[in-house]
Design a protein around this motif. Structure first.
Motif, PDB file in Angstrom:
ATOM      1  N   ASN A 158       9.846  -1.169  -5.203  1.00 56.11           N
ATOM      2  CA  ASN A 158       9.034  -0.421  -4.248  1.00 56.11           C
ATOM      3  C   ASN A 158       9.398   1.061  -4.307  1.00 56.11           C
ATOM      4  OD1 ASN A 158       7.273   0.178  -2.248  1.00 56.11           O
ATOM      5  ND2 ASN A 158       8.566  -0.528  -0.587  1.00 56.11           N
ATOM      6  N   TRP A 159      10.665   1.352  -4.396  1.00 51.58           N
ATOM      7  CA  TRP A 159      11.114   2.739  -4.490  1.00 51.58           C
ATOM      8  C   TRP A 159      12.453   2.898  -5.199  1.00 51.58           C
ATOM      9  CZ3 TRP A 159      15.816   3.156  -2.139  1.00 51.58           C
ATOM     10  CH2 TRP A 159      16.137   2.160  -1.185  1.00 51.58           C
ATOM     11  N   SER A 160      13.269   1.872  -5.137  1.00 51.00           N
ATOM     12  CA  SER A 160      14.658   2.000  -5.573  1.00 51.00           C
ATOM     13  C   SER A 160      14.845   1.979  -7.090  1.00 51.00           C
ATOM     14  CB  SER A 160      15.460   0.861  -4.955  1.00 51.00           C
ATOM     15  OG  SER A 160      16.750   0.841  -5.496  1.00 51.00           O
ATOM     16  N   THR A 208      11.324  -2.587 -12.030  1.00 51.70           N
ATOM     17  CA  THR A 208      10.178  -2.416 -11.127  1.00 51.70           C
ATOM     18  C   THR A 208      10.735  -2.488  -9.712  1.00 51.70           C
ATOM     19  OG1 THR A 208       9.660  -4.774 -10.826  1.00 51.70           O
ATOM     20  CG2 THR A 208       8.716  -3.704 -12.761  1.00 51.70           C
ATOM     21  N   PRO A 234      15.255  -4.674  -7.663  1.00 45.52           N
ATOM     22  CA  PRO A 234      16.138  -4.838  -6.511  1.00 45.52           C
ATOM     23  C   PRO A 234      15.495  -5.743  -5.449  1.00 45.52           C
ATOM     24  CG  PRO A 234      14.948  -2.787  -6.312  1.00 45.52           C
ATOM     25  CD  PRO A 234      14.474  -3.430  -7.592  1.00 45.52           C
ATOM     26  N   TYR A 235      16.311  -6.521  -4.804  1.00 44.31           N
ATOM     27  CA  TYR A 235      15.871  -7.342  -3.671  1.00 44.31           C
ATOM     28  C   TYR A 235      16.846  -7.053  -2.538  1.00 44.31           C
ATOM     29  CZ  TYR A 235      13.682  -9.592  -7.671  1.00 44.31           C
ATOM     30  OH  TYR A 235      12.989  -9.814  -8.845  1.00 44.31           O
ATOM     31  N   ALA A 236      16.299  -6.544  -1.423  1.00 50.60           N
ATOM     32  CA  ALA A 236      17.146  -6.123  -0.301  1.00 50.60           C
ATOM     33  C   ALA A 236      18.258  -5.194  -0.793  1.00 50.60           C
ATOM     34  CB  ALA A 236      17.724  -7.326   0.424  1.00 50.60           C
ATOM     35  N   ASN A 237      17.812  -4.231  -1.611  1.00 53.91           N
ATOM     36  CA  ASN A 237      18.660  -3.136  -2.059  1.00 53.91           C
ATOM     37  C   ASN A 237      19.707  -3.472  -3.118  1.00 53.91           C
ATOM     38  OD1 ASN A 237      18.648  -0.410  -1.910  1.00 53.91           O
ATOM     39  ND2 ASN A 237      20.212  -0.273  -0.314  1.00 53.91           N
ATOM     40  N   SER A 297      12.953 -11.982 -13.146  1.00 49.23           N
ATOM     41  CA  SER A 297      11.798 -11.635 -12.321  1.00 49.23           C
ATOM     42  C   SER A 297      11.518 -12.751 -11.336  1.00 49.23           C
ATOM     43  CB  SER A 297      10.590 -11.425 -13.242  1.00 49.23           C
ATOM     44  OG  SER A 297       9.432 -11.137 -12.498  1.00 49.23           O
ATOM     45  N   LYS A 298      11.431 -12.406 -10.055  1.00 44.80           N
ATOM     46  CA  LYS A 298      11.128 -13.440  -9.053  1.00 44.80           C
ATOM     47  C   LYS A 298       9.627 -13.592  -8.866  1.00 44.80           C
ATOM     48  CE  LYS A 298      15.310 -13.279  -6.271  1.00 44.80           C
ATOM     49  NZ  LYS A 298      15.895 -13.227  -4.932  1.00 44.80           N
ATOM     50  N   SER A 299       8.910 -12.467  -8.778  1.00 46.50           N
ATOM     51  CA  SER A 299       7.488 -12.575  -8.465  1.00 46.50           C
ATOM     52  C   SER A 299       6.565 -12.100  -9.584  1.00 46.50           C
ATOM     53  CB  SER A 299       7.179 -11.844  -7.154  1.00 46.50           C
ATOM     54  OG  SER A 299       7.699 -10.542  -7.168  1.00 46.50           O
ATOM     55  N   GLY A 300       7.134 -11.855 -10.767  1.00 47.02           N
ATOM     56  CA  GLY A 300       6.293 -11.618 -11.935  1.00 47.02           C
ATOM     57  C   GLY A 300       6.082 -10.171 -12.349  1.00 47.02           C
ATOM     58  N   ASN A 301       6.436  -9.212 -11.498  1.00 43.28           N
ATOM     59  CA  ASN A 301       6.204  -7.808 -11.868  1.00 43.28           C
ATOM     60  C   ASN A 301       7.030  -7.415 -13.092  1.00 43.28           C
ATOM     61  OD1 ASN A 301       4.526  -7.565  -9.669  1.00 43.28           O
ATOM     62  ND2 ASN A 301       6.090  -6.699  -8.329  1.00 43.28           N
ATOM     63  N   THR A 302       8.308  -7.695 -13.028  1.00 43.05           N
ATOM     64  CA  THR A 302       9.192  -7.327 -14.139  1.00 43.05           C
ATOM     65  C   THR A 302       8.855  -8.153 -15.387  1.00 43.05           C
ATOM     66  OG1 THR A 302      10.863  -6.927 -12.446  1.00 43.05           O
ATOM     67  CG2 THR A 302      11.610  -6.863 -14.728  1.00 43.05           C
TER      68      THR A 302
HETATM   69  C1  LIG Z   1      12.959  -9.931  -0.550  1.00 43.06           C
HETATM   70  C2  LIG Z   1      12.593  -8.639  -1.248  1.00 43.06           C
HETATM   71  C3  LIG Z   1      13.388  -7.514  -1.062  1.00 43.06           C
HETATM   72  C4  LIG Z   1      13.067  -6.304  -1.683  1.00 43.06           C
HETATM   73  N1  LIG Z   1      13.866  -5.218  -1.520  1.00 43.06           N
HETATM   74  C5  LIG Z   1      13.572  -4.053  -2.151  1.00 43.06           C
HETATM   75  C6  LIG Z   1      14.422  -2.903  -2.010  1.00 43.06           C
HETATM   76  O1  LIG Z   1      15.449  -2.946  -1.335  1.00 43.06           O
HETATM   77  N2  LIG Z   1      14.059  -1.750  -2.613  1.00 43.06           N
HETATM   78  C7  LIG Z   1      12.921  -1.657  -3.387  1.00 43.06           C
HETATM   79  O2  LIG Z   1      12.647  -0.597  -3.909  1.00 43.06           O
HETATM   80  N3  LIG Z   1      12.107  -2.734  -3.557  1.00 43.06           N
HETATM   81  C8  LIG Z   1      12.415  -3.929  -2.972  1.00 43.06           C
HETATM   82  N4  LIG Z   1      11.600  -5.016  -3.135  1.00 43.06           N
HETATM   83  C9  LIG Z   1      10.456  -4.907  -4.022  1.00 43.06           C
HETATM   84  C10 LIG Z   1      10.744  -5.532  -5.385  1.00 43.06           C
HETATM   85  O3  LIG Z   1      11.850  -4.924  -6.015  1.00 43.06           O
HETATM   86  C11 LIG Z   1       9.507  -5.368  -6.259  1.00 43.06           C
HETATM   87  O4  LIG Z   1       8.444  -6.111  -5.695  1.00 43.06           O
HETATM   88  C12 LIG Z   1       9.725  -5.817  -7.688  1.00 43.06           C
HETATM   89  O5  LIG Z   1       8.653  -5.381  -8.479  1.00 43.06           O
HETATM   90  C13 LIG Z   1       9.885  -7.309  -7.781  1.00 43.06           C
HETATM   91  O6  LIG Z   1      10.044  -7.661  -9.120  1.00 43.06           O
HETATM   92  P1  LIG Z   1       9.673  -9.097  -9.648  1.00 43.06           P
HETATM   93  O7  LIG Z   1       8.209  -9.350  -9.351  1.00 43.06           O
HETATM   94  O8  LIG Z   1       9.937  -8.997 -11.104  1.00 43.06           O
HETATM   95  O9  LIG Z   1      10.557 -10.084  -8.966  1.00 43.06           O
HETATM   96  C14 LIG Z   1      11.904  -6.228  -2.496  1.00 43.06           C
HETATM   97  C15 LIG Z   1      11.100  -7.367  -2.655  1.00 43.06           C
HETATM   98  C16 LIG Z   1      11.433  -8.559  -2.053  1.00 43.06           C
HETATM   99  C17 LIG Z   1      10.552  -9.763  -2.252  1.00 43.06           C
END
Ligand SMILES: Cc1cc2nc3c(=O)[nH]c(=O)nc-3n(C[C@H](O)[C@H](O)[C@H](O)COP(=O)(O)O)c2cc1C
Length: 131
Positions: A81-83, A79, A50-53, A8-13
């Motif tokens: 945004n949509w993917s 977790t 996912p981060y940048a897909n 998890s980068k930002s804590g959601n997961t």
């Molecule tokens: C740099 C970046 C890229 C992301 N790319 C996607 C994406 O391609 N598709 C998607 O559904 N969510 C994307 N997200 C949303 C993250 O997947 C979402 O915020 C997730 O809950 C982050 O989990 P974490 O807080 O455990 O790191 C992106 C977020 C970041 C910061």
């Protein structure tokens, strides 16, 4: 043994992992704190986003190190945004190695983490029965 591991980068997961672990009666551990599974897990809950897909390379590498000897069954959560790409890619990665993956996975939208914690806990409880 049941294990809950996540990246998890930002804590959601991390929050979802904590709830899943609570339901399963264990502690959630970040793969950055424990880079390899220290003992065999009958059930391994594994989550990421996912981060940048694409899923984080750290999580992909972690999954790549898991073997049939180390895990009985993997149960996934994610977790985003949509993917759903992270769980789908992990499913494929494990199945290619012959590792069993639970068909059902847990999903929480990034803006609805708090309202999904009870469901995540229930998911952890539901899939933590070792057969
Ligand atoms: C740099 C970046 C890229 C992301 N790319 C996607 C994406 O391609 N598709 C998607 O559904 N969510 C994307 N997200 C949303 C993250 O997947 C979402 O915020 C997730 O809950 C982050 O989990 P974490 O807080 O455990 O790191 C992106 C977020 C970041 C910061």
């Amino acid at each position: 043994m049941i294990a809950v591991r996540y990246f998890s980068k930002s804590g959601n997961t991390r929050q979802i992992a904590g709830a899943v672990a609570e339901g399963a009666g264990v502690k959630a551990v970040s793969i950055t704190d424990e880079p390899t599974l220290s003992q065999r897990a009958d059930i391994l809950f594994l989550g990421g986003a996912p981060y940048a897909n694409i899923m984080a390379p750290e999580l992909k590498a972690y999954a790549g190190k898991l073997t049939l000897e180390l895990v009985g069954k993997v149960v996934l959560f994610t977790t985003s945004n949509w993917s759903r790409r992270t769980v789908l890619a992990l499913k494929k990665q494990f199945r290619e190695k012959g590792i069993t993956v639970e068909e059902e996975y847990f999903y929480a939208h990034m803006m609805r983490i708090r309202s999904r914690l009870d469901a995540a806990k229930e998911f952890g409880r539901k899939f933590s029965t070792i057969k």
